[in-house]
Design an enzyme around this catalytic site. Structure first.
Site, mmCIF file in Angstrom:
data_model
loop_
_atom_site.group_PDB
_atom_site.id
_atom_site.type_symbol
_atom_site.label_atom_id
_atom_site.label_comp_id
_atom_site.label_asym_id
_atom_site.label_seq_id
_atom_site.Cartn_x
_atom_site.Cartn_y
_atom_site.Cartn_z
ATOM 1 N N ASN A 4 11.217 13.187 -6.992
ATOM 2 C CA ASN A 4 11.863 14.204 -6.151
ATOM 3 C C ASN A 4 13.090 14.815 -6.824
ATOM 4 O OD1 ASN A 4 10.252 13.902 -3.652
ATOM 5 N ND2 ASN A 4 11.061 11.816 -3.689
ATOM 6 N N ASP B 15 21.358 9.863 -15.235
ATOM 7 C CA ASP B 15 20.494 9.406 -14.158
ATOM 8 C C ASP B 15 20.900 10.225 -12.921
ATOM 9 O OD1 ASP B 15 18.790 7.703 -12.597
ATOM 10 O OD2 ASP B 15 20.602 6.675 -11.902
ATOM 11 N N LEU B 16 20.042 10.304 -11.917
ATOM 12 C CA LEU B 16 20.372 11.130 -10.745
ATOM 13 C C LEU B 16 20.877 10.285 -9.562
ATOM 14 C CD1 LEU B 16 20.275 13.922 -9.274
ATOM 15 C CD2 LEU B 16 17.927 13.355 -8.633
ATOM 16 N N ASP B 17 19.959 9.455 -9.036
ATOM 17 C CA ASP B 17 20.272 8.688 -7.818
ATOM 18 C C ASP B 17 21.356 7.656 -8.113
ATOM 19 O OD1 ASP B 17 18.226 9.905 -6.188
ATOM 20 O OD2 ASP B 17 16.746 8.761 -7.310
ATOM 21 N N LYS C 276 11.695 2.813 -16.228
ATOM 22 C CA LYS C 276 12.817 2.023 -16.740
ATOM 23 C C LYS C 276 12.583 0.562 -16.321
ATOM 24 C CE LYS C 276 15.889 5.915 -15.674
ATOM 25 N NZ LYS C 276 16.922 6.432 -14.774
ATOM 26 N N SER D 260 15.690 10.725 -14.864
ATOM 27 C CA SER D 260 15.600 10.013 -13.590
ATOM 28 C C SER D 260 14.192 9.464 -13.350
ATOM 29 C CB SER D 260 15.959 10.993 -12.459
ATOM 30 O OG SER D 260 15.547 10.493 -11.212
ATOM 31 N N ALA D 261 14.116 8.364 -12.585
ATOM 32 C CA ALA D 261 12.816 7.792 -12.226
ATOM 33 C C ALA D 261 12.185 8.533 -11.045
ATOM 34 C CB ALA D 261 13.005 6.331 -11.846
ATOM 35 N N SER D 262 12.965 9.398 -10.411
ATOM 36 C CA SER D 262 12.498 10.004 -9.164
ATOM 37 C C SER D 262 11.586 11.209 -9.372
ATOM 38 C CB SER D 262 13.704 10.456 -8.329
ATOM 39 O OG SER D 262 13.268 11.226 -7.236
ATOM 40 N N ARG E 204 8.849 4.279 -7.473
ATOM 41 C CA ARG E 204 8.412 4.251 -6.072
ATOM 42 C C ARG E 204 7.339 3.177 -5.849
ATOM 43 N NH1 ARG E 204 6.214 9.829 -3.849
ATOM 44 N NH2 ARG E 204 8.064 10.504 -4.995
ATOM 45 N N THR F 48 21.704 9.020 -3.084
ATOM 46 C CA THR F 48 20.475 9.092 -2.297
ATOM 47 C C THR F 48 19.966 7.709 -1.913
ATOM 48 O OG1 THR F 48 19.563 9.492 -4.459
ATOM 49 C CG2 THR F 48 19.498 11.327 -2.930
ATOM 50 N N GLU G 25 24.309 5.732 -16.137
ATOM 51 C CA GLU G 25 23.349 5.005 -15.302
ATOM 52 C C GLU G 25 24.041 4.106 -14.295
ATOM 53 O OE1 GLU G 25 20.537 4.001 -14.236
ATOM 54 O OE2 GLU G 25 19.123 5.182 -15.403
ATOM 55 N N ASP G 26 23.426 3.941 -13.113
ATOM 56 C CA ASP G 26 23.978 2.997 -12.138
ATOM 57 C C ASP G 26 23.069 1.783 -11.960
ATOM 58 O OD1 ASP G 26 21.907 4.384 -10.782
ATOM 59 O OD2 ASP G 26 22.749 3.693 -8.882
ATOM 60 N N LYS H 133 17.031 -0.189 -6.603
ATOM 61 C CA LYS H 133 17.763 0.849 -7.341
ATOM 62 C C LYS H 133 17.212 0.994 -8.753
ATOM 63 C CE LYS H 133 21.987 1.015 -4.706
ATOM 64 N NZ LYS H 133 23.401 0.709 -4.605
ATOM 65 N N GLY H 134 16.893 2.219 -9.129
ATOM 66 C CA GLY H 134 16.399 2.490 -10.478
ATOM 67 C C GLY H 134 14.930 2.151 -10.667
HETATM 68 C C1 BG6 Z 1 15.263 6.143 -8.665
HETATM 69 C C2 BG6 Z 1 15.883 5.402 -7.496
HETATM 70 O O1 BG6 Z 1 16.167 7.081 -9.174
HETATM 71 O O2 BG6 Z 1 14.079 6.818 -8.252
HETATM 72 C C3 BG6 Z 1 14.862 4.442 -6.906
HETATM 73 O O3 BG6 Z 1 17.016 4.682 -7.937
HETATM 74 C C4 BG6 Z 1 13.605 5.213 -6.514
HETATM 75 O O4 BG6 Z 1 15.420 3.790 -5.779
HETATM 76 C C5 BG6 Z 1 13.044 5.962 -7.726
HETATM 77 O O5 BG6 Z 1 12.611 4.305 -6.027
HETATM 78 C C6 BG6 Z 1 11.822 6.803 -7.388
HETATM 79 O O6 BG6 Z 1 12.191 7.831 -6.526
HETATM 80 P P1 BG6 Z 1 11.194 8.813 -5.765
HETATM 81 O O7 BG6 Z 1 12.080 9.919 -5.274
HETATM 82 O O8 BG6 Z 1 10.187 9.300 -6.780
HETATM 83 O O9 BG6 Z 1 10.547 8.034 -4.670
HETATM 84 MG MG MG Z 2 20.165 5.482 -10.358
#
Ligand code: BG6
Ligand code: MG
Length: 216
Positions: free
Chosen positions: A118, A9-11, A145, A114-116, A49, A17, A169-170, A45-46
């Protein structure tokens, strides 16, 4: 088991972040007229968006049209980008680089899960993008997730069955996702919160040097 691969996982695992997400969501809550605390931020967290915005609106008891929600999602991400575009390698969490070095030395492949949306930008900012064999992020999945989709795609890139994949994972949702498909789950953070993980460490510096060799 004779071959393993790793999914990170990233964040909250590779970079911290959560503090930037918090500042950006807090700003949005302020605009909407309510306070968003660090405790509230734990709930995000996790979480994807879109789902994060729903949780935040629920906290503030604010109802918005779909159009308005879309506009707020965009402005929150713009704020968040202001923070992450200033990130550098010094923001890699302690222990992360050592683990990647260990995996390289053992010839164990690793991907991001990662869910992000970004995630690629953040990895480039901190100079780790090229080290991963693949990136699975919020742009590559249709289900967030605790659905295991993100990790299943990761295992395909690693060309390994899920039971041979180790997930760091966190977030509770991430541990649940890994457990659902019998991956080896490693909780990074509070053991009481991540009590469903197969292994627990407070942070990556605590992962023993021979952790992966023992799994091989
Ligand atoms: C997860 C974070 O990794 O990514 C969440 O833990 C975040 O807090 C999610 O909402 C989505 O991220 P992003 O960068 O696409 O807004
Ligand atoms: Mg995380």
């Amino acid at each position: 088991m004779n071959k393993i691969g790793v999914i990170f996982d990233l964040d909250g695992v590779i970079v911290d972040t959560a503090k930037y997400h918090y500042l950006a969501w807090k700003e949005l809550a302020k605009e909407l007229g309510f306070e968003f605390t660090e405790n509230h931020n734990e709930l995000l967290k996790g979480v994807s968006r879109v789902r994060s915005l729903d949780i935040l609106l629920n906290i503030g008891k604010v109802h918005l049209s779909e159009g308005k929600k879309q506009a707020y999602l965009e402005s929150k991400n713009k704020d968040y980008l202001n923070y992450i575009t200033k990130m550098g390698p010094e923001e890699i969490l302690p222990g992360a680089k050592t683990i990647l070095d260990t995996l390289d030395n053992l010839n164990i492949q690793y991907v991001l899960g990662s869910a992000s949306k970004n995630a690629p930008l953040i990895l480039k900012q901190v100079g780790l993008f090229d080290r991963f064999s693949g990136i699975v992020d919020g742009n590559s999945v249709s289900k967030a997730k605790p659905d295991p989709e993100v990790f299943l795609i990761g295992s395909k890139i690693l060309e390994l069955p899920p039971k041979n994949c180790v997930v760091f994972e966190d977030a509770i949702a991430g541990i649940e996702a890994a457990n659902k498909i019998n991956m080896i789950s490693v909780g990074i953070g509070n053991k009481k919160i991540l009590n469903k993980a197969n292994y627990n460490f407070n942070n990556l510096t605590e992962v023993p040097e021979n952790f992966f060799e023992k799994l091989l």
